[in-house]
Design a protein around this motif. Structure first.
Motif, PDB file in Angstrom:
ATOM      1  N   GLY A 141       2.826 -14.300  -3.374  1.00 43.52           N
ATOM      2  CA  GLY A 141       3.327 -15.452  -5.080  1.00 43.52           C
ATOM      3  C   GLY A 141       2.456 -16.443  -4.454  1.00 43.52           C
ATOM      4  O   GLY A 141       2.656 -16.788  -5.473  1.00 43.52           O
ATOM      5  N   HIS A 142       1.567 -16.825  -4.085  1.00 45.56           N
ATOM      6  CA  HIS A 142       1.181 -18.412  -4.120  1.00 45.56           C
ATOM      7  C   HIS A 142       0.298 -18.737  -5.234  1.00 45.56           C
ATOM      8  O   HIS A 142       0.040 -20.107  -5.557  1.00 45.56           O
ATOM      9  CB  HIS A 142       0.360 -18.266  -2.524  1.00 45.56           C
ATOM     10  CG  HIS A 142      -1.066 -17.509  -2.196  1.00 45.56           C
ATOM     11  ND1 HIS A 142      -1.868 -18.594  -1.562  1.00 45.56           N
ATOM     12  CD2 HIS A 142      -1.529 -16.652  -2.639  1.00 45.56           C
ATOM     13  CE1 HIS A 142      -2.674 -18.049  -1.844  1.00 45.56           C
ATOM     14  NE2 HIS A 142      -3.078 -16.561  -2.687  1.00 45.56           N
ATOM     15  N   HIS A 143      -0.267 -17.541  -5.777  1.00 43.14           N
ATOM     16  CA  HIS A 143      -1.478 -17.923  -6.986  1.00 43.14           C
ATOM     17  C   HIS A 143      -0.160 -18.007  -8.213  1.00 43.14           C
ATOM     18  O   HIS A 143      -0.837 -18.874  -9.326  1.00 43.14           O
ATOM     19  CB  HIS A 143      -1.871 -17.072  -7.242  1.00 43.14           C
ATOM     20  CG  HIS A 143      -3.702 -16.890  -6.300  1.00 43.14           C
ATOM     21  ND1 HIS A 143      -3.921 -17.917  -5.855  1.00 43.14           N
ATOM     22  CD2 HIS A 143      -3.739 -15.771  -5.576  1.00 43.14           C
ATOM     23  CE1 HIS A 143      -4.991 -17.378  -4.419  1.00 43.14           C
ATOM     24  NE2 HIS A 143      -4.656 -16.166  -5.096  1.00 43.14           N
ATOM     25  N   VAL A 179      -1.980 -20.400   4.793  1.00 40.19           N
ATOM     26  CA  VAL A 179      -3.752 -20.162   5.843  1.00 40.19           C
ATOM     27  C   VAL A 179      -4.242 -18.633   4.885  1.00 40.19           C
ATOM     28  O   VAL A 179      -4.954 -18.607   5.993  1.00 40.19           O
ATOM     29  CB  VAL A 179      -3.135 -19.653   7.132  1.00 40.19           C
ATOM     30  CG1 VAL A 179      -2.592 -20.648   7.637  1.00 40.19           C
ATOM     31  CG2 VAL A 179      -2.118 -18.775   7.294  1.00 40.19           C
ATOM     32  N   ASP A 180      -3.882 -18.277   3.481  1.00 35.88           N
ATOM     33  CA  ASP A 180      -4.159 -17.580   3.318  1.00 35.88           C
ATOM     34  C   ASP A 180      -5.547 -17.564   2.529  1.00 35.88           C
ATOM     35  O   ASP A 180      -5.962 -18.711   2.585  1.00 35.88           O
ATOM     36  CB  ASP A 180      -3.710 -16.510   1.648  1.00 35.88           C
ATOM     37  CG  ASP A 180      -4.067 -15.716   1.205  1.00 35.88           C
ATOM     38  OD1 ASP A 180      -3.371 -14.985   1.068  1.00 35.88           O
ATOM     39  OD2 ASP A 180      -4.950 -16.014   0.569  1.00 35.88           O
ATOM     40  N   VAL A 181      -6.991 -16.921   2.608  1.00 34.62           N
ATOM     41  CA  VAL A 181      -7.966 -17.485   2.542  1.00 34.62           C
ATOM     42  C   VAL A 181      -8.350 -17.861   1.208  1.00 34.62           C
ATOM     43  O   VAL A 181      -9.409 -19.003   0.940  1.00 34.62           O
ATOM     44  CB  VAL A 181      -9.232 -16.135   2.872  1.00 34.62           C
ATOM     45  CG1 VAL A 181      -9.046 -14.987   1.958  1.00 34.62           C
ATOM     46  CG2 VAL A 181     -10.282 -16.715   3.708  1.00 34.62           C
ATOM     47  N   HIS A 182      -7.276 -17.368  -0.370  1.00 29.41           N
ATOM     48  CA  HIS A 182      -7.331 -18.008  -1.244  1.00 29.41           C
ATOM     49  C   HIS A 182      -7.134 -19.306  -1.313  1.00 29.41           C
ATOM     50  O   HIS A 182      -5.555 -19.120  -1.047  1.00 29.41           O
ATOM     51  CB  HIS A 182      -6.857 -16.972  -2.186  1.00 29.41           C
ATOM     52  CG  HIS A 182      -8.219 -15.751  -1.525  1.00 29.41           C
ATOM     53  ND1 HIS A 182      -7.532 -14.617  -1.344  1.00 29.41           N
ATOM     54  CD2 HIS A 182      -9.359 -15.559  -1.939  1.00 29.41           C
ATOM     55  CE1 HIS A 182      -8.442 -13.790  -1.678  1.00 29.41           C
ATOM     56  NE2 HIS A 182      -9.557 -14.239  -1.646  1.00 29.41           N
ATOM     57  N   HIS A 183      -6.879 -20.038  -2.093  1.00 32.47           N
ATOM     58  CA  HIS A 183      -6.363 -21.592  -2.660  1.00 32.47           C
ATOM     59  C   HIS A 183      -4.728 -21.013  -3.222  1.00 32.47           C
ATOM     60  O   HIS A 183      -4.236 -20.542  -4.004  1.00 32.47           O
ATOM     61  CB  HIS A 183      -6.966 -22.365  -3.476  1.00 32.47           C
ATOM     62  CG  HIS A 183      -6.317 -23.184  -3.813  1.00 32.47           C
ATOM     63  ND1 HIS A 183      -5.876 -23.524  -4.917  1.00 32.47           N
ATOM     64  CD2 HIS A 183      -5.747 -24.622  -2.861  1.00 32.47           C
ATOM     65  CE1 HIS A 183      -4.994 -25.474  -4.981  1.00 32.47           C
ATOM     66  NE2 HIS A 183      -5.238 -25.275  -3.527  1.00 32.47           N
ATOM     67  N   PHE A 267      -3.503 -13.170   5.406  1.00 29.40           N
ATOM     68  CA  PHE A 267      -4.507 -12.602   6.609  1.00 29.40           C
ATOM     69  C   PHE A 267      -5.808 -11.667   6.208  1.00 29.40           C
ATOM     70  O   PHE A 267      -6.125 -11.584   6.606  1.00 29.40           O
ATOM     71  CB  PHE A 267      -3.762 -11.382   7.673  1.00 29.40           C
ATOM     72  CG  PHE A 267      -2.557 -11.797   8.215  1.00 29.40           C
ATOM     73  CD1 PHE A 267      -1.576 -11.601   7.418  1.00 29.40           C
ATOM     74  CD2 PHE A 267      -2.741 -12.529   9.232  1.00 29.40           C
ATOM     75  CE1 PHE A 267       0.069 -11.901   7.053  1.00 29.40           C
ATOM     76  CE2 PHE A 267      -1.119 -12.773   9.803  1.00 29.40           C
ATOM     77  CZ  PHE A 267       0.170 -12.426   9.123  1.00 29.40           C
ATOM     78  N   ASP A 268      -6.213 -12.215   5.056  1.00 30.06           N
ATOM     79  CA  ASP A 268      -7.354 -12.420   4.185  1.00 30.06           C
ATOM     80  C   ASP A 268      -8.208 -12.931   5.025  1.00 30.06           C
ATOM     81  O   ASP A 268      -9.623 -13.206   4.487  1.00 30.06           O
ATOM     82  CB  ASP A 268      -7.561 -12.138   2.351  1.00 30.06           C
ATOM     83  CG  ASP A 268      -6.391 -12.963   2.261  1.00 30.06           C
ATOM     84  OD1 ASP A 268      -5.988 -12.718   1.082  1.00 30.06           O
ATOM     85  OD2 ASP A 268      -5.889 -13.969   2.755  1.00 30.06           O
ATOM     86  N   ALA A 269      -8.686 -13.484   5.774  1.00 32.39           N
ATOM     87  CA  ALA A 269      -9.619 -14.747   6.955  1.00 32.39           C
ATOM     88  C   ALA A 269      -9.987 -13.772   7.512  1.00 32.39           C
ATOM     89  O   ALA A 269     -11.041 -14.398   8.454  1.00 32.39           O
ATOM     90  CB  ALA A 269      -8.745 -16.195   6.629  1.00 32.39           C
ATOM     91  N   GLU A 309       1.228 -12.872   2.056  1.00 33.05           N
ATOM     92  CA  GLU A 309       0.627 -12.888   0.768  1.00 33.05           C
ATOM     93  C   GLU A 309      -0.631 -12.029   1.539  1.00 33.05           C
ATOM     94  O   GLU A 309      -0.539 -11.012   1.119  1.00 33.05           O
ATOM     95  CB  GLU A 309       0.096 -14.367   0.969  1.00 33.05           C
ATOM     96  CG  GLU A 309       1.420 -15.687   0.607  1.00 33.05           C
ATOM     97  CD  GLU A 309       2.177 -16.227  -0.720  1.00 33.05           C
ATOM     98  OE1 GLU A 309       1.254 -14.708  -1.314  1.00 33.05           O
ATOM     99  OE2 GLU A 309       2.529 -16.709  -0.613  1.00 33.05           O
ATOM    100  N   GLY A 310      -1.929 -12.199   0.760  1.00 30.73           N
ATOM    101  CA  GLY A 310      -3.204 -11.703   0.926  1.00 30.73           C
ATOM    102  C   GLY A 310      -3.104 -11.039   2.416  1.00 30.73           C
ATOM    103  O   GLY A 310      -3.255 -10.744   3.749  1.00 30.73           O
ATOM    104  N   GLY A 311      -4.454 -10.067   2.296  1.00 33.47           N
ATOM    105  CA  GLY A 311      -4.472  -9.078   3.629  1.00 33.47           C
ATOM    106  C   GLY A 311      -5.115  -8.151   3.099  1.00 33.47           C
ATOM    107  O   GLY A 311      -4.087  -7.400   3.156  1.00 33.47           O
ATOM    108  N   TYR A 312      -6.711  -7.865   2.784  1.00 34.75           N
ATOM    109  CA  TYR A 312      -6.679  -6.773   2.616  1.00 34.75           C
ATOM    110  C   TYR A 312      -7.330  -5.340   2.862  1.00 34.75           C
ATOM    111  O   TYR A 312      -7.813  -4.331   2.940  1.00 34.75           O
ATOM    112  CB  TYR A 312      -7.589  -6.738   0.774  1.00 34.75           C
ATOM    113  CG  TYR A 312      -6.749  -7.302   0.391  1.00 34.75           C
ATOM    114  CD1 TYR A 312      -6.565  -9.119   0.292  1.00 34.75           C
ATOM    115  CD2 TYR A 312      -5.371  -7.030  -0.238  1.00 34.75           C
ATOM    116  CE1 TYR A 312      -6.232  -9.404  -0.707  1.00 34.75           C
ATOM    117  CE2 TYR A 312      -5.116  -7.511  -1.271  1.00 34.75           C
ATOM    118  CZ  TYR A 312      -5.186  -8.890  -1.215  1.00 34.75           C
ATOM    119  OH  TYR A 312      -4.026  -9.651  -1.797  1.00 34.75           O
ATOM    120  N   ASN A 313      -8.047  -5.798   4.248  1.00 38.45           N
ATOM    121  CA  ASN A 313      -8.381  -4.829   5.111  1.00 38.45           C
ATOM    122  C   ASN A 313      -7.089  -3.724   5.966  1.00 38.45           C
ATOM    123  O   ASN A 313      -6.613  -4.199   6.221  1.00 38.45           O
ATOM    124  CB  ASN A 313      -9.273  -5.375   6.182  1.00 38.45           C
ATOM    125  CG  ASN A 313     -10.221  -4.200   7.238  1.00 38.45           C
ATOM    126  OD1 ASN A 313      -9.204  -3.209   7.634  1.00 38.45           O
ATOM    127  ND2 ASN A 313     -11.088  -3.965   6.984  1.00 38.45           N
TER     128      ASN A 313
HETATM  129 ZN   LIG Z   1      -5.868 -14.523  -0.034  1.00 39.09          ZN
END
Ligand SMILES: [Zn+2]
Ligand SMILES: O=C(CCC1CCCC1)NO
Length: 370
Positions: A141-143, A179-183, A267-269, A309-313
């Motif tokens: 949701g954060h975007h 803390v998602d790697v994207h703003h 978790f995409d960082a 939020e994100g995290g794709y591996n």
């Molecule tokens: Zn992300």
């Protein structure tokens, strides 16, 4: 301390179609049908590991509900809500608007279930049934801004929950740490002029959205000073993120004294992620969570609620999420990060001067938080 957990099979049924990575198939452009990078597999594996590790037994399962229209409209325009519904009602689904964000048939109800699931979890925390919690929700949701979906996000789940906490739960001051790697551009935009919601985003500089998340984006009007951004250089790892926590996030939380801390838990960082170039390990997520749990205990009776939020591996993110959730729940599964030996070198990198400088630039603005 009881930790709430929200999950539902419908989160896995948000269909991101046959995009090949990020883009829809286009034979003339050399793009075959494939799997969208934000497909359900990683989310499914996170839930499976939470179950297989035995951690699920230590959590309080909380059944999600769909966010009401009233709850959605505290954050989004009615045109935006209708647009997502229109795309979702189409037999083959559609796109949320930026070309990267598929809306499957029925995704409208699933996105409402994501926002409602986090909102329900926050309600149970406010009522004291659980101390903290994690909503393994999908789509992210954060975007999403008030009137636009983007970056796989349809509705801003965490913003809907924040407004509910203020309007219905007697929690007036909300801190959102992303803390998602994207703003976390959508969350920032929604609360940009509002001093009752502090948004803090730590992200890879200039990754996504383009030209977003600069230190100078610090809030506006009455909200001036209540948006903090820590854009970190590509390649930042364990030392850099923990330094950012200590220099920016924790001092800002102490100054703001929130009634509730919400965590946009991307978790995409992680060091193996395909959509960014940071170098975090499962242990980094564990240690960041420890700091946030301590801050919540110090500031707001432990009220800390995370939205996925994100995290794709698909083979590393579950271990990062497990480490985070063990720390949130104050327990251990005794399952170590199986990739710890592989990533030991990455985590050993010291804080580098250009990373320190980027963090110091953000730290200069912490004193504007009151
Ligand atoms: Zn992300
Ligand atoms: O994880 C995400 C999605 C980022 C992608 C959206 C389009 C290109 C990068 N946002 O937090």
């Amino acid at each position: 301390m009881p930790t709430g957990y929200v999950f539902h099979p419908h989160y896995l049924w948000h269909d991101t179609g046959t995009s090949d990575g990020l883009l829809p198939p286009d034979p003339s452009a050399g793009i075959p049908p494939g799997a969208h990078v934000g497909n359900a597999d990683t989310t499914r594996r996170i839930h499976d590991l939470i179950h297989a590790s035995g951690l699920l037994r230590d959590l309080v399962a909380i059944e999600p509900r769909e966010a009401t229209m009233t709850e959605l409209l505290r954050v989004h325009t009615s045109d935006h809500v209708q647009h997502i519904k229109d795309q979702s009602d189409q037999r083959g689904g559609g796109d949320a608007g930026d070309g990267y964000s598929p809306v499957g048939r029925g995704s409208y109800r699933i996105a409402r279930l994501a926002a409602g699931g986090l909102t329900e979890l926050v309600t149970r925390v406010a009522e004291g049934e659980v101390t903290n919690g994690y909503a393994l929700t999908r789509p992210p949701g954060h975007h999403a801004t008030a009137d636009h979906a983007m970056g796989f996000c349809l509705f801003n789940t965490i913003a809907v929950a924040a407004r509910h906490a203020q309007a219905q739960l007697g929690l007036p001051r909300i801190a959102i740490v992303d803390v998602d790697v994207h703003h976390g551009n959508g969350t920032q935009a929604i609360f940009y002029a509002d001093p009752t919601v502090l948004t803090i985003s730590i992200h890879q500089a200039n990754c996504f959205p383009p030209n977003s998340g600069h230190v100078r984006e610090n809030g506006a009007g009455p909200g001036a000073g209540y948006a903090l951004n820590v854009p970190l250089p590509a390649g930042t790892g364990h030392a850099g993120y923990l330094h950012a926590m200590h220099q920016v996030v924790l001092p800002a939380l102490d100054r703001f004294a929130p009634d509730l801390i919400l965590l946009a838990a991307g978790f995409d960082a992680n060091v193996f992620d395909p959509l960014a170039r940071q170098m975090l390990t499962a242990d980094t997520y564990r240690q960041m969570t420890r700091l946030l749990v301590d801050a919540a205990g110090r500031l707001c009776d432990g009220r800390l609620v995370a939205a996925h939020e994100g995290g794709y591996n698909p083979w590393y993110v579950p271990h990062c999420a497990l480490a985070f959730l063990e720390e949130l729940a104050g327990t251990t599964t005794h399952l170590p990060d199986p990739y710890a030996a592989v990533v030991a070198g990455y985590a050993a990198e010291p804080l580098l001067p250009h990373q320190r400088d980027a963090i110091e630039a953000a730290a200069q603005l912490v004193d504007r938080v009151k």
